[in-house]
Design an enzyme around this catalytic site. Structure first.
Site, short mmCIF file in Angstrom:
data_model
loop_
_atom_site.label_atom_id
_atom_site.label_comp_id
_atom_site.label_asym_id
_atom_site.label_seq_id
_atom_site.Cartn_x
_atom_site.Cartn_y
_atom_site.Cartn_z
CG ASP A 42 -0.35 -0.01 2.52
OD1 ASP A 42 0.88 -0.13 2.61
OD2 ASP A 42 -1.09 0.12 3.53
CB SER A 43 4.57 1.75 0.01
OG SER A 43 4.87 0.69 -0.87
CG ASP A 85 0.50 -4.04 2.15
OD1 ASP A 85 0.64 -4.89 3.05
OD2 ASP A 85 1.31 -3.13 1.94
CE LYS A 114 3.50 -5.87 3.81
NZ LYS A 114 2.97 -4.65 4.48
CD GLU A 116 0.79 -1.32 7.91
OE1 GLU A 116 0.44 -0.52 8.81
OE2 GLU A 116 1.26 -0.94 6.81
CD GLU A 183 8.15 -0.01 7.29
OE1 GLU A 183 7.18 -0.76 6.99
OE2 GLU A 183 8.31 1.12 6.79
O1 KIV Z 1 3.71 -1.09 1.50
C1 KIV Z 1 4.85 -1.58 1.36
O2 KIV Z 1 5.49 -1.46 0.32
C2 KIV Z 1 5.39 -2.29 2.51
C3 KIV Z 1 6.85 -2.61 2.51
C4 KIV Z 1 7.67 -1.39 2.53
C5 KIV Z 1 7.23 -3.57 3.58
O3 KIV Z 1 4.68 -2.59 3.43
#
Ligand code: KIV
Length: 266
Positions: A42-43, A85, A114, A116, A183
């Protein structure tokens, strides 16, 4: 690496490389590379859209980018492991909503999701895992909690915070994750958590003692562009310089009418 079992089996074996990427063209480069697995993070909200936080990423947006990455990685049977994510608050809407988000992401081509954090949604993680959806955890600096953390800060620095992070790591493993991203955590603490957990721990700003490393593709290529480059980012290829040179050359060729040539025209 094409599967979750392969990922798990790498614990204590060769380190795992993971790259966060969002687009078809990035995925095509990744498909040709030895990089083990791909995260559709989600970055994308900060890296692609220039937002200050990851909050604007929705399940639909992550799903769309997951589909683009999956196509770029080739035929389904050939694809590297894709993790997508769960975006902002998607794990906090109850079990049914989490199942819908997981279904959307896996139908878009992800092999796993993934999530958080763990406190307050360990049941969601366990429910997804028991439903056959592999879940990767993410602890330490969790960008979706940036305001609660008071900024993008290293986590687990003092003894109490380190003990708390270890508790969370045990809890998320207990919930059934097949791997964990850590992280911005002191290297010593990350190494201790890596040694304790049975699943692979992938670090980002967490030192060399993890079972693998993840970086955002734009960052490792020097295309990040932001004013602040975190200390954990290494620029492995100066692609930014190539982009600047390419744009200047296109402009110059247009200005002097040397582009297009007859061969480049119809
Ligand atoms: O959103 C993302 O790209 C991430 C990584 C930086 C671990 O969670």
């Amino acid at each position: 690496m094409k599967s979750v079992p392969e990922f798990r089996a790498r614990k204590g074996q060769a380190p795992i490389s993971m790259v966060s990427a969002y687009t078809h063209w990035e995925a095509r480069f990744l498909a040709e590379s030895p990089v083990d697995c791909v995260l559709v993070g989600d970055s994308l909200a900060t890296v692609l859209d220039g937002d200050a936080t990851t909050f604007s990423a929705t399940p639909e947006i992550v799903a769309r980018h997951t589909a683009a990455v999956a196509r770029g990685l080739g035929e389904p049977a050939q694809r590297k492991l894709i993790v997508a994510d769960f975006p902002f608050l998607a794990a906090r809407r109850g079990l049914a909503a989490a199942i819908d988000t997981a279904a959307l992401l896996l139908r878009s081509g992800a092999h796993a999701v993934k999530i958080e954090g763990v406190d307050g949604h360990a049941d969601v993680i366990a429910h997804l895992v028991q439903s056959g959806v592999p879940v990767m955890g993410h602890l330490g600096l969790t960008p979706q909690s940036v305001h609660a953390m008071g900024g993008y800060k290293v986590q687990g620095r003092d003894a109490a915070a380190a003990a708390e992070l270890k508790r969370q790591a045990r809890a998320v493993e207990q919930a059934g994750v097949f791997g964990l991203v850590l992280e911005c955590v002191p290297a010593g603490l990350a190494a201790e958590i890596t040694a304790e957990l049975k699943v692979p721990v992938i670090g980002i700003g967490a030192g060399a003692g993890c079972d693998g490393q993840v970086l955002v593709m734009a960052d490792l290529l020097g295309l990040g562009g932001g004013a602040h480059r975190p200390r954990f980012v290494r620029e492995f290829a100066p692609a930014g310089e190539a982009v600047r040179a390419g744009l200047a050359a296109f402009h110059a060729a247009t200005a002097e009418r040397s582009f297009p040539t007859a061969k480049e025209s119809y």
